[in-house]
Design a protein around this motif. Structure first.
Motif, short mmCIF file in Angstrom:
data_model
loop_
_atom_site.label_atom_id
_atom_site.label_comp_id
_atom_site.label_asym_id
_atom_site.label_seq_id
_atom_site.Cartn_x
_atom_site.Cartn_y
_atom_site.Cartn_z
N LEU A 94 -0.29 -31.67 8.97
CA LEU A 94 0.19 -30.62 9.86
C LEU A 94 -0.24 -29.24 9.35
N ASP A 95 -1.17 -28.63 10.06
CA ASP A 95 -1.62 -27.25 9.83
C ASP A 95 -2.10 -26.99 8.41
N ALA A 96 -3.14 -27.71 8.03
CA ALA A 96 -3.79 -27.49 6.73
C ALA A 96 -5.28 -27.69 6.89
N ALA A 97 -6.05 -26.96 6.12
CA ALA A 97 -7.51 -27.07 6.15
C ALA A 97 -8.08 -26.48 4.88
N MET A 98 -9.32 -26.83 4.59
CA MET A 98 -9.98 -26.30 3.38
C MET A 98 -10.00 -24.78 3.39
N ARG A 99 -10.22 -24.20 4.55
CA ARG A 99 -10.26 -22.74 4.66
C ARG A 99 -9.18 -22.30 5.65
N MET A 100 -8.16 -21.64 5.13
CA MET A 100 -7.15 -21.05 6.00
C MET A 100 -7.66 -19.67 6.43
N HIS A 101 -6.83 -18.84 7.02
CA HIS A 101 -7.24 -17.49 7.39
C HIS A 101 -7.63 -16.73 6.11
N PRO A 102 -8.66 -15.90 6.16
CA PRO A 102 -9.09 -15.19 4.95
C PRO A 102 -8.03 -14.27 4.36
N ASN A 103 -7.05 -13.87 5.16
CA ASN A 103 -5.97 -13.00 4.66
C ASN A 103 -4.69 -13.78 4.41
N THR A 104 -4.83 -15.06 4.05
CA THR A 104 -3.66 -15.92 3.91
C THR A 104 -2.64 -15.36 2.93
N LEU A 105 -3.07 -14.88 1.77
CA LEU A 105 -2.12 -14.39 0.77
C LEU A 105 -1.28 -13.23 1.31
N GLN A 106 -1.92 -12.31 2.01
CA GLN A 106 -1.18 -11.20 2.60
C GLN A 106 -0.26 -11.69 3.71
N ALA A 129 -2.57 -12.77 13.83
CA ALA A 129 -3.51 -13.89 13.69
C ALA A 129 -2.77 -15.16 13.29
N PRO A 130 -3.37 -16.32 13.57
CA PRO A 130 -2.78 -17.57 13.09
C PRO A 130 -3.09 -17.76 11.61
N LEU A 131 -2.22 -18.47 10.89
CA LEU A 131 -2.49 -18.76 9.49
C LEU A 131 -3.66 -19.72 9.36
N LEU A 132 -3.79 -20.62 10.34
CA LEU A 132 -4.92 -21.55 10.35
C LEU A 132 -5.60 -21.48 11.71
N PRO A 133 -6.69 -20.71 11.81
CA PRO A 133 -7.44 -20.65 13.07
C PRO A 133 -7.98 -22.03 13.45
N GLU A 134 -8.05 -22.29 14.73
CA GLU A 134 -8.50 -23.61 15.20
C GLU A 134 -9.89 -23.95 14.68
N ALA A 184 -8.08 -25.30 -6.35
CA ALA A 184 -9.15 -25.68 -7.28
C ALA A 184 -9.67 -27.10 -7.04
N GLU A 185 -8.98 -27.87 -6.21
CA GLU A 185 -9.43 -29.24 -5.96
C GLU A 185 -10.74 -29.26 -5.16
N PRO A 186 -11.61 -30.25 -5.41
CA PRO A 186 -12.90 -30.32 -4.70
C PRO A 186 -12.75 -30.97 -3.31
N TRP A 187 -12.10 -30.26 -2.40
CA TRP A 187 -11.76 -30.85 -1.11
C TRP A 187 -12.98 -31.26 -0.29
N ALA A 188 -14.06 -30.51 -0.37
CA ALA A 188 -15.26 -30.86 0.40
C ALA A 188 -15.80 -32.22 -0.02
N ASP A 189 -15.63 -32.58 -1.29
CA ASP A 189 -16.06 -33.90 -1.77
C ASP A 189 -14.99 -34.96 -1.54
N MET A 190 -13.71 -34.55 -1.59
CA MET A 190 -12.62 -35.51 -1.52
C MET A 190 -12.33 -35.98 -0.09
N LEU A 191 -12.36 -35.07 0.86
CA LEU A 191 -11.96 -35.42 2.22
C LEU A 191 -12.80 -36.55 2.84
N PRO A 192 -14.12 -36.59 2.62
CA PRO A 192 -14.87 -37.72 3.16
C PRO A 192 -14.47 -39.07 2.57
N GLN A 193 -13.72 -39.05 1.45
CA GLN A 193 -13.25 -40.29 0.83
C GLN A 193 -11.95 -40.80 1.48
#
Length: 288
Positions: A132-144, A241-246, A214-223
């Motif tokens: 539910l609402d997670a991705a390797m790249r969230m909005h670039p201003n996520t911390l703010q 803005a949304p926290l996770l753009p579509e 720090a996790e290698p999600w780009a390598d892990m998700l295809p697994q």
């Protein structure tokens, strides 16, 4: 060793306390029929983050168990160990104590990352994944954008009502449901004088956030070969803005070998309540 205690709430939920991976871990067992659905909450949240999904009828389709991750809710808060690896061990140990050989693993935000991690590293224990609402790249201003949510950590309030009044001023809460009250109630310790202090520790949460990034999600998700239901709520969160753009969510979905992608109403927080919750429950019902 573990024990159960039943609170006589109208929904007949059970509070479950277990010794898992050397810690006291708390979970809420809602009961229900169907496959076991184990839910993990967001970064600074707790097991009651899913009360809105329960109000929307989720237990009609699964036996739902929601866990307090280490350092949140009623689970023990060690000084260290807020990594994906250690948190995943907590979940597997919880499953072992509860004699759950395999579960549908689901999570919101941080909990979704944990679900992917478990599916990749413990594939025989996880049959399906709900993210539910997670991705390797969230909005670039996520911390703010998370500032209003993170700003409550480490603070003391004169009463729970005072705390709740502050919570309700958050810009992302454009709706309010009673199920939100139980979530925020589980977010604080109440002292003898009635004052309340937030439970999550800022240092622990910073460690957890740093480690997950720090996790290698780009390598892990295809697994992650199990079927995955990805749900995105692209409503405005903060900063218009949304926290996770579509587009970011779909970028992550493209890395998963077996994925179903759904859009629901609400934003990163309110998706778990109201119409968003009803849409999530409908998607889960057809998925599992």
């Amino acid at each position: 060793m573990f024990f159960y205690s039943m609170h006589k709430y109208k929904n007949d939920m059970q509070d479950v306390y277990v010794s898992a991976n050397g810690l006291k871990i708390h979970a809420v067992d809602w009961g229900g029929t169907g496959p076991v659905l184990l839910l993990a909450h967001g970064l600074t949240a707790n097991a009651h983050a899913f009360d809105g999904l329960m109000a929307a009828g989720l237990k009609q389709y699964a036996r739902v168990i929601a866990v307090d991750l280490r350092g949140r809710g009623e689970s023990e808060a060690p000084d260290q160990g807020y990594t994906m690896a250690e948190t995943a061990k907590d979940i597997i140990a919880l499953m072992d104590v509860l004699q759950l050989e395999q579960v549908v693993m689901g999570g919101h935000s941080y909990g979704a990352f944990l679900s992917w991690y478990l599916a990749a590293h413990y594939p025989t224990r996880i049959s399906k994944v709900i993210a539910l609402d997670a991705a390797m790249r969230m909005h670039p201003n996520t911390l703010q954008m998370l500032g209003p949510a993170l700003g409550r950590l480490g603070k003391v309030f004169g009463s729970f009502d005072a705390y709740l009044q502050l919570v309700k001023t958050a810009p992302y809460l454009h709706i309010w449901e009673e199920a939100m009250t139980s979530y925020y109630k589980a977010d604080v310790h109440t002292a003898a004088d009635g004052s309340v202090a937030t439970i999550p520790n800022a240092q622990h949460m910073t460690e957890a956030a740093t480690k997950v990034l720090a996790e290698p999600w780009a390598d892990m998700l295809p697994q992650v070969v199990q079927p995955v239901l990805m749900v995105n709520a692209p409503g405005i969160y903060t900063m218009e803005a949304p926290l996770l753009p579509e587009a970011n969510a779909r970028e992550t979905a493209a890395l998963l070998p077996n994925v179903q992608f759904e859009i629901v109403e609400g934003n990163h927080q309110t998706m778990l309540y109201g119409e968003g919750a009803r849409q999530i429950v409908a998607a889960i019902a057809s998925f599992i």
